[in-house]
Design a protein around this motif. Structure first.
Motif, short mmCIF file in Angstrom:
data_model
loop_
_atom_site.label_atom_id
_atom_site.label_comp_id
_atom_site.label_asym_id
_atom_site.label_seq_id
_atom_site.Cartn_x
_atom_site.Cartn_y
_atom_site.Cartn_z
N HIS A 235 4.51 11.19 -2.66
CA HIS A 235 4.74 10.75 -4.04
C HIS A 235 5.70 11.77 -4.66
O HIS A 235 5.34 12.59 -5.49
CB HIS A 235 3.42 10.71 -4.80
CG HIS A 235 3.38 9.69 -5.89
ND1 HIS A 235 4.45 9.45 -6.73
CD2 HIS A 235 2.41 8.83 -6.29
CE1 HIS A 235 4.14 8.51 -7.60
NE2 HIS A 235 2.90 8.11 -7.35
N ALA B 266 -7.03 5.92 3.98
CA ALA B 266 -6.03 6.75 3.30
C ALA B 266 -6.56 8.17 3.22
O ALA B 266 -7.70 8.39 2.81
CB ALA B 266 -5.74 6.22 1.91
N ARG C 213 2.20 1.69 -3.47
CA ARG C 213 1.17 2.09 -4.43
C ARG C 213 0.93 3.61 -4.39
O ARG C 213 0.64 4.22 -5.40
CB ARG C 213 -0.13 1.34 -4.13
CG ARG C 213 -1.23 1.57 -5.14
CD ARG C 213 -2.42 0.67 -4.84
NE ARG C 213 -2.03 -0.73 -4.88
CZ ARG C 213 -2.34 -1.62 -3.94
NH1 ARG C 213 -3.01 -1.24 -2.87
NH2 ARG C 213 -1.97 -2.88 -4.08
N TYR C 214 1.08 4.20 -3.22
CA TYR C 214 0.84 5.64 -3.09
C TYR C 214 2.11 6.47 -3.28
O TYR C 214 2.10 7.67 -3.04
CB TYR C 214 0.19 5.96 -1.75
CG TYR C 214 -1.29 5.65 -1.73
CD1 TYR C 214 -2.21 6.53 -2.27
CD2 TYR C 214 -1.76 4.44 -1.21
CE1 TYR C 214 -3.56 6.24 -2.27
CE2 TYR C 214 -3.10 4.14 -1.20
CZ TYR C 214 -4.00 5.05 -1.74
OH TYR C 214 -5.35 4.74 -1.75
N LEU D 186 1.39 14.66 -4.55
CA LEU D 186 0.44 13.92 -3.74
C LEU D 186 1.09 13.52 -2.42
O LEU D 186 2.19 12.96 -2.39
CB LEU D 186 -0.03 12.68 -4.49
CG LEU D 186 -1.00 11.77 -3.74
CD1 LEU D 186 -2.33 12.47 -3.47
CD2 LEU D 186 -1.23 10.47 -4.51
N VAL E 225 -2.75 6.81 -9.83
CA VAL E 225 -3.66 7.02 -8.71
C VAL E 225 -4.64 8.11 -9.10
O VAL E 225 -4.24 9.23 -9.42
CB VAL E 225 -2.91 7.42 -7.42
CG1 VAL E 225 -3.89 7.68 -6.28
CG2 VAL E 225 -1.91 6.35 -7.02
N ALA F 43 -6.46 3.71 -6.62
CA ALA F 43 -5.20 3.28 -7.23
C ALA F 43 -5.52 2.49 -8.48
O ALA F 43 -6.37 1.61 -8.47
CB ALA F 43 -4.40 2.43 -6.25
N VAL G 267 -9.74 8.68 -3.55
CA VAL G 267 -8.55 8.24 -4.27
C VAL G 267 -8.72 6.78 -4.68
O VAL G 267 -9.17 5.96 -3.90
CB VAL G 267 -7.29 8.39 -3.39
CG1 VAL G 267 -6.08 7.78 -4.08
CG2 VAL G 267 -7.03 9.84 -3.09
N ARG H 231 0.83 -1.20 0.00
CA ARG H 231 0.00 0.00 0.00
C ARG H 231 0.87 1.26 0.00
O ARG H 231 0.59 2.23 -0.70
CB ARG H 231 -0.92 -0.02 1.23
CG ARG H 231 -2.07 0.96 1.17
CD ARG H 231 -3.13 0.58 2.20
NE ARG H 231 -2.60 0.61 3.54
CZ ARG H 231 -3.04 1.42 4.51
NH1 ARG H 231 -4.01 2.27 4.26
NH2 ARG H 231 -2.53 1.37 5.71
N LEU I 51 -1.53 7.26 5.63
CA LEU I 51 -2.07 5.91 5.68
C LEU I 51 -2.24 5.49 7.13
O LEU I 51 -1.31 5.64 7.93
CB LEU I 51 -1.14 4.93 4.96
CG LEU I 51 -0.87 5.20 3.48
CD1 LEU I 51 0.14 4.21 2.93
CD2 LEU I 51 -2.16 5.13 2.67
N THR J 21 -0.04 11.44 1.17
CA THR J 21 -1.10 10.58 1.69
C THR J 21 -0.75 10.10 3.09
O THR J 21 0.36 9.60 3.32
CB THR J 21 -1.31 9.36 0.78
OG1 THR J 21 -1.54 9.80 -0.56
CG2 THR J 21 -2.51 8.55 1.24
N PRO K 282 -5.56 11.51 1.45
CA PRO K 282 -4.67 12.19 0.50
C PRO K 282 -4.88 13.70 0.50
O PRO K 282 -5.97 14.19 0.83
CB PRO K 282 -5.07 11.59 -0.84
CG PRO K 282 -6.55 11.36 -0.66
CD PRO K 282 -6.77 10.99 0.78
#
Length: 422
Positions: free
Chosen positions: A256, A329, A209-210, A319, A285, A411, A409, A206, A323, A321, A331
């Motif tokens: 990100h 999440a 991914r972000y 971005l 995303v 993904a 958001v 996760r 978590l 985020t 963002p």
């Protein structure tokens, strides 16, 4: 087979080779590990900054070169690292066999400069280990069905190492980098980031991914499928690092850093762009907020911009985020100049001062020899993870992008790496 006879699989990222002394330094560590009697598989990345320089040089020659041409050039960085480390091991008195992409047992399909790994066979590496107790292979490379060399995408040495470990039955794959482990934030941006002693596969996936550059997302997927535990460690190994395996996630603030924010005229055009990216194996995303249809894509990926259609690049935004352990999440889009300050503020809410597991990264460095193959080529690569003199934290409202509350958001990306073959 007894665990103490299974191969050790060690991956060294580009930061381990920030200078030429990095090769003898890694060689000495490998020599110590090999002295225990177990065979050793070493997976190496290119010298820090090399692939970026090669890509910049390629784009100066042609805006859209064929994918096979790009792969031929961009894989040379890891090939150089394989040869230099094998030479350094020989100088240490350690016999080592350098392997080419065709000898790794990794079979992939798709565009040659970002192919998808389909199968990892143990035969070629086992055969090499039968002849030599230490083998060195290039990260992020494999071959297609026609035995042509392909790239597995940028920053995919983790994937190579994990796939080889799974094929050989190694229970653990050690990933060495310039950070002390998996952290609760980018330690180059957030001095108060903590090192997580352990985290589950899903938690790391996760974070990746972000936008977190912790472990390659497909490497985590492959590790979970094959039961390989990951040990993310600093190099030189002066700390316990982080163990990744079955288990819970963790709260973290993910920046990100190199992601590009693009705005579209509604969810339809954005969805079409996301589908085109996914078809090429590129993750994205989607961010929704008050009529603003946004898409965050990895920056610096060859050919990505041509797939974004009529999207408009919002170069000043990044971005960020938060978590949570329960899977939530949160963002927010932030001005690039305010990224570090906002990341610190959000991290302090998750982890108040007083925790003694501080992450202390080494200075971020690019190898002075990364232009070995393209001497003199300029390579602009601004890194926002340089925290000096940033503006106070504030969300970004420019270009009519307003993030009141928490935007939605989603993904997007590939359906996941295909399961390992037999």
């Amino acid at each position: 087979m007894r665990a103490d006879t299974l191969p050790l699989v060690l991956k060294f990222g580009g930061s381990s080779f920030a200078d030429l002394e990095g090769y003898p330094r890694v060689a000495r560590h490998v020599a110590l590990r090999a002295a225990g009697g177990r065979p050793v598989v070493v997976v190496v990345s290119a010298m820090s900054g090399t692939t970026g320089r090669l890509l910049h040089t390629l784009e100066q020659i042609a805006e859209a070169p064929p994918d096979r041409t790009a792969a031929m050039l961009l894989t040379t960085g890891e090939t150089v690292s394989v040869a230099l480390l094998a030479a350094a091991l020989a100088a240490e008195g350690v016999p080592a066999r350098p392997l080419a992409a065709a000898e790794t047992g990794l079979l992939a399909a798709g565009p040659a400069d970002r192919a998808e790994l389909e199968r990892a066979g143990a035969g070629p590496v086992r055969a090499a280990l039968a002849e030599c107790p230490v083998v060195v292979l290039p990260g992020g490379q494999g071959v297609d069905a026609a035995r042509r060399v392909v790239m597995l995408g940028r920053n995919s040495s983790d994937l190579s190492a994990v796939a080889v470990a799974g094929a050989l039955g190694a229970p653990v794959c050690e990933l060495f980098s310039d950070v002390p482990g998996v952290c609760t934030a980018d330690p180059f941006l957030v001095p108060g980031a903590r090192v997580l002693p352990r985290i589950g596969y899903g938690g790391v996936r996760r974070m990746s991914r972000y936008g977190a550059k912790v472990v390659h997302e497909r490497a985590v997927e492959w590790a979970e499928r094959t039961g390989v535990r990951l040990h993310c460690r600093p190099f030189p190994p002066d700390g316990p690092g982080t163990e990744v395996g079955p288990g819970p996630g963790a709260a973290a603030v993910v920046t990100h850093t190199h992601g590009e924010v693009w705005r579209f005229d509604g969810p339809g055009p954005r969805g079409a762009a996301a589908d085109r990216l996914a078809a090429e194996g590129l993750e994205s995303v989607a961010v929704d907020d008050g009529g603003a249809a946004l898409l965050v894509v990895p920056g610096g990926v060859r050919g990505a911009r041509a797939l974004l259609g009529a999207g408009r690049h919002l170069a000043h935004l990044r971005l960020l985020t938060t978590l949570h352990e329960d899977g939530r999440a949160e963002p927010v889009l932030v001005e690039q100049a305010a990224l570090a300050a906002e990341a610190r503020r959000r991290h302090a809410l998750l982890y108040p001062a007083g925790d003694d597991r501080l992450a202390v990264p080494r200075a971020k460095a690019r190898s002075a020899h990364s232009d070995l193959l393209v001497s003199g080529a300029s390579h602009p690569d601004p890194d926002p993870r340089t925290p000096g003199g940033l503006e106070p934290a504030r969300p970004a409202f420019a270009d009519d992008v307003s993030l009141g509350g928490s935007p939605r958001v989603t993904a997007r990306g590939t359906a996941g790496t295909s399961p390992p073959g037999p």
